[in-house]
Design an enzyme around this catalytic site. Structure first.
Site, PDB file in Angstrom:
ATOM      1  N   TYR A  39     -13.188  -3.668  10.347  1.00 14.09           N
ATOM      2  CA  TYR A  39     -11.968  -2.934  10.143  1.00 14.09           C
ATOM      3  C   TYR A  39     -11.259  -2.977  11.426  1.00 14.09           C
ATOM      4  O   TYR A  39     -10.034  -3.515  11.608  1.00 14.09           O
ATOM      5  CB  TYR A  39     -11.984  -1.423   9.711  1.00 14.09           C
TER       6      TYR A  39
ATOM      7  N   GLY B 225       0.954  -1.308  -0.043  1.00 15.58           N
ATOM      8  CA  GLY B 225      -0.013   0.101  -0.174  1.00 15.58           C
ATOM      9  C   GLY B 225       0.961   1.291  -0.105  1.00 15.58           C
ATOM     10  O   GLY B 225       0.595   2.402   0.843  1.00 15.58           O
ATOM     11  N   ALA B 226       1.749   1.359  -0.890  1.00 17.28           N
ATOM     12  CA  ALA B 226       2.783   2.404  -0.766  1.00 17.28           C
ATOM     13  C   ALA B 226       2.478   3.621  -1.720  1.00 17.28           C
ATOM     14  O   ALA B 226       3.124   4.486  -2.029  1.00 17.28           O
ATOM     15  CB  ALA B 226       4.227   1.977  -1.143  1.00 17.28           C
TER      16      ALA B 226
ATOM     17  N   GLY C  28       2.049   4.553   3.628  1.00 18.71           N
ATOM     18  CA  GLY C  28       3.016   3.715   2.769  1.00 18.71           C
ATOM     19  C   GLY C  28       3.923   4.392   1.837  1.00 18.71           C
ATOM     20  O   GLY C  28       4.890   4.313   1.764  1.00 18.71           O
TER      21      GLY C  28
ATOM     22  N   SER D  75      -0.185   5.565  -1.456  1.00 20.96           N
ATOM     23  CA  SER D  75      -0.890   6.603  -0.910  1.00 20.96           C
ATOM     24  C   SER D  75      -0.240   6.901   0.677  1.00 20.96           C
ATOM     25  O   SER D  75       0.238   5.869   1.235  1.00 20.96           O
ATOM     26  CB  SER D  75      -2.102   6.751  -1.049  1.00 20.96           C
ATOM     27  N   GLY D  76      -0.750   8.000   1.123  1.00 19.17           N
ATOM     28  CA  GLY D  76      -0.806   7.954   2.789  1.00 19.17           C
ATOM     29  C   GLY D  76       0.689   7.523   3.508  1.00 19.17           C
ATOM     30  O   GLY D  76       1.768   7.879   2.960  1.00 19.17           O
TER      31      GLY D  76
END
Ligand code: NDP
Ligand code: PMR
Length: 351
Positions: free
Chosen positions: A274, A93-94, A99, A96-97
């Site tokens: 979640y 998950g790199a 990551g 965005s955000g």
């Protein structure tokens, strides 16, 4: 409970025998890498999409990874002199955000080659470029954690690259708080637990074999947890609370057909799914550490990055939440700091 979940799930996965060793390739591609060859990434802040807080948050990841993971010193037999090799770190998950910020922070040290494990190749490429990550310091590889086949393919691709894995950062996640009905992964597991926990569980289990081969003095397998899964905190007591119950939903396959889509067998609730997935993440690391630390030398840990209210994680939340959450978190943390009640270790929202 999630520990049982982990073993339940693990029995459903077939972990293939170790792939053919490509040690010679690995060594030749990693030896002789000189840090002076590294071109520092452009720090241009205007190119960055995220705010200053991101970099501060990422400091947590960087501090943890860098404090222990000093590049291994290898002897280049042909030249007879010591060389430093770049470490290799996979970040899921790199694109965005957190990551992306972690990938950038690691790559900028010049000591790491970051494998950005992302489901959207083009988005990841654009993100890496606009964050100014130097291209020799990252490789994008496709990984969709919502498909166990994709996880296996990712591992194959990684192995074919001939790199040695030193650090794995399981960062990707989805949060679907407004979903009325469950959605499912390729194999039919509820999407949040399927992506955040099951996908990462299989990835960790498979890549463990690769990490065993690393000669880094300190190898790490990190997962990003969350305070919202800890019911012994105020944040963890905001309903719906995480609860794995007796795992009957998980045992039934989390498919929403002949079993519930929720781990505890209850009614579907996206926010709870979640939080349950984060409990699984955190407990899985504890259990992996208990089972494999001594044998492998790998440190397994989860971390809580603090609240970063402006990331893509809240993209599915109601518009009012997305509007109010960032200023609320900021004011809330600043208020606590002014009153001297900031719990510095876990709160990173008030810098
Ligand atoms: P983002 O939404 O910005 O990042 C999540 C990343 O996960 C994205 O790159 C996304 O890809 C990726 N992703 C989602 N689904 C998949 C999938 N099926 N396969 C591969 N990648 C996928 O959120 P954050 O940066 O905030 O979240 C990072 C981590 O931090 C998460 O684990 C989250 O639970 C945790 N966390 C965040 C907090 C916060 O306050 N923000 C607080 C506590 C924990 P794409 O770009 O394609 O959408
Ligand atoms: Mg929370 C005072 C402590 C605290 C902290 C550290 C967080 C973090 N939150 C706190 C308190 C509260 N929250 C309170 C008092 C409320 C009102 C009842 C509240 C509400 C709230 C909502 C609706 N908070 C939320 C949501 C979300 O949808 C976020 C969530 O649970 O995502 C899973 C969230 C969060 N609060 C946090 C953090 C870190 C989040 C994001 C959690 C994550 O991404 O894992």
């Amino acid at each position: 409970m999630a520990l049982q979940a982990a073993s339940l799930v693990s029995s459903a996965f077939v972990v293939p025998k170790e792939g053919k060793s490509s040690a010679s390739l690995k060594e030749s591609s990693l030896l002789g890498v000189s840090l002076s060859d590294h071109v520092k990434a452009d720090f241009s802040s205007s190119a960055l999409k995220f705010k200053r807080e991101f970099n501060l948050r990422v400091g947590t990841v960087r501090a943890q990874s860098m404090a222990t993971a000093t590049p291994a010193v290898n002897r280049a037999s042909s030249e007879g002199k010591k060389t430093l090799r770049q470490g290799c770190c996979v970040v899921t998950g790199a694109s965005s955000g957190l990551g992306l910020a972690a990938a950038k922070a690691l790559a900028e040290t010049g000591k790491w080659h970051v494998i950005m494990a992302c489901r959207d190749f083009l988005k990841a490429e654009r993100a890496a470029k606009s964050a100014g990550i130097a291209k020799e310091n990252y490789t994008i590889m496709h990984l969709d954690l919502a498909s166990l086949d994709s996880v296996r393919q990712f591992v194959d691709t990684f192995r074919q690259s001939g790199r040695t894995l030193d650090v794995l950062v399981c960062n990707a996640a989805v949060y679907l708080p407004t979903a009325k009905e469950p959605t499912f992964t390729a194999e039919g597991f509820e999407l949040s637990v399927g992506t955040n926990h099951l996908g990462h569980f299989l990835l960790s289990r498979l890549l463990l074999e690769d990490m065993k081969k690393s000669d880094y003095p300190s190898k790490r397998l990190i997962i990003v947890g969350s305070i919202t899964g800890n019911t012994n905190t105020l944040a963890g007591n905001v309903p719906p609370k995480a609860n794995l119950g007796d795992l009957r939903g998980l045992a039934g396959g989390l498919n929403g057909l002949n079993s519930s889509a929720m781990i505890d067998g209850g009614e579907f609730d996206g926010a709870k799914a979640y939080k349950d997935s984060k409990v699984c993440n955190m407990l899985t690391m504890q259990e992996l550490h208990r089972r494999f630390h001594e044998e492998t030398g790998i440190t397994f840990a989860s971390l809580y990055p603090g609240c970063i209210a402006t990331t893509g994680l809240f993209r599915e939340h109601i518009p009012l939440f997305r509007l109010l959450f960032p200023p609320f978190q900021k004011v809330h943390h600043q208020g606590l700091r002014l009153r001297g009640r900031c719990w510095k270790k876990t709160c990173s929202g008030c810098e």
